[in-house]
Enzyme design. Structure first.
Site, PDB file in Angstrom:
ATOM      1  N   LYS A  56      38.173  28.718  52.386  1.00  0.00           N
ATOM      2  CA  LYS A  56      37.606  28.032  51.221  1.00  0.00           C
ATOM      3  C   LYS A  56      37.557  26.525  51.457  1.00  0.00           C
ATOM      4  O   LYS A  56      36.611  25.853  51.027  1.00  0.00           O
ATOM      5  CB  LYS A  56      38.396  28.376  49.957  1.00  0.00           C
ATOM      6  CG  LYS A  56      38.330  29.860  49.603  1.00  0.00           C
ATOM      7  CD  LYS A  56      36.894  30.369  49.481  1.00  0.00           C
ATOM      8  CE  LYS A  56      36.844  31.829  49.085  1.00  0.00           C
ATOM      9  NZ  LYS A  56      35.501  32.312  48.811  1.00  0.00           N
ATOM     10  N   TYR A  82      42.689  32.730  53.605  1.00  0.00           N
ATOM     11  CA  TYR A  82      41.774  32.599  52.470  1.00  0.00           C
ATOM     12  C   TYR A  82      41.614  31.119  52.106  1.00  0.00           C
ATOM     13  O   TYR A  82      40.504  30.623  51.962  1.00  0.00           O
ATOM     14  CB  TYR A  82      42.317  33.403  51.284  1.00  0.00           C
ATOM     15  CG  TYR A  82      41.477  33.258  50.038  1.00  0.00           C
ATOM     16  CD1 TYR A  82      40.302  33.980  49.878  1.00  0.00           C
ATOM     17  CD2 TYR A  82      41.867  32.395  49.018  1.00  0.00           C
ATOM     18  CE1 TYR A  82      39.523  33.851  48.739  1.00  0.00           C
ATOM     19  CE2 TYR A  82      41.100  32.258  47.872  1.00  0.00           C
ATOM     20  CZ  TYR A  82      39.934  32.987  47.736  1.00  0.00           C
ATOM     21  OH  TYR A  82      39.172  32.844  46.612  1.00  0.00           O
TER      22      TYR A  82
END
Length: 111
Positions: free
Chosen positions: A21, A17
């Site tokens: 990002k 994750y």
């Protein structure tokens, strides 16, 4: 919309994750550098925890007091706060700001 995880990282269970990002932030900066001359502006918004159904469940089931203690503001962001940042970037942000990364995390991560 990226995440504070782009700069702060995340838990070992969620490294993918944070990496995705970070990629979004780099992509935003690249778009800004490449296309500003064409009038195309790019901004990244990096929220921390935001009071969505998922965050509400997390806070209530996994010791939300500890998480809130790490946020100097004392609360998580509200969806309308993140939405207002997106609206502002789309309609009112100055062109000279292209490439900016905007944090909305209650000072839980300050760059």
């Amino acid at each position: 919309i990226a995440s504070r995880a782009a700069y702060r990282g995340d838990s070992p269970a969620h490294w993918h994750y944070a990496a995705s990002k970070s990629g979004m932030v780099a992509m935003t900066k690249t778009i800004a550098r490449a296309y500003a001359k064409d009038g195309i502006l790019a901004f990244a918004i990096c929220p921390g925890f935001t009071m969505t159904g998922m965050a509400e469940e997390y806070l209530s089931s996994r010791g939300g007091e500890k998480l809130l203690a790490e946020i100097p503001l004392g609360r998580v962001a509200m969806p309308d706060e993140v939405g207002e940042m997106a609206r502002w970037c789309a309609l009112d942000a100055p062109a000279a700001m292209t490439g900016a990364v905007l944090d909305v995390n209650g000072a839980s991560y300050v760059r």
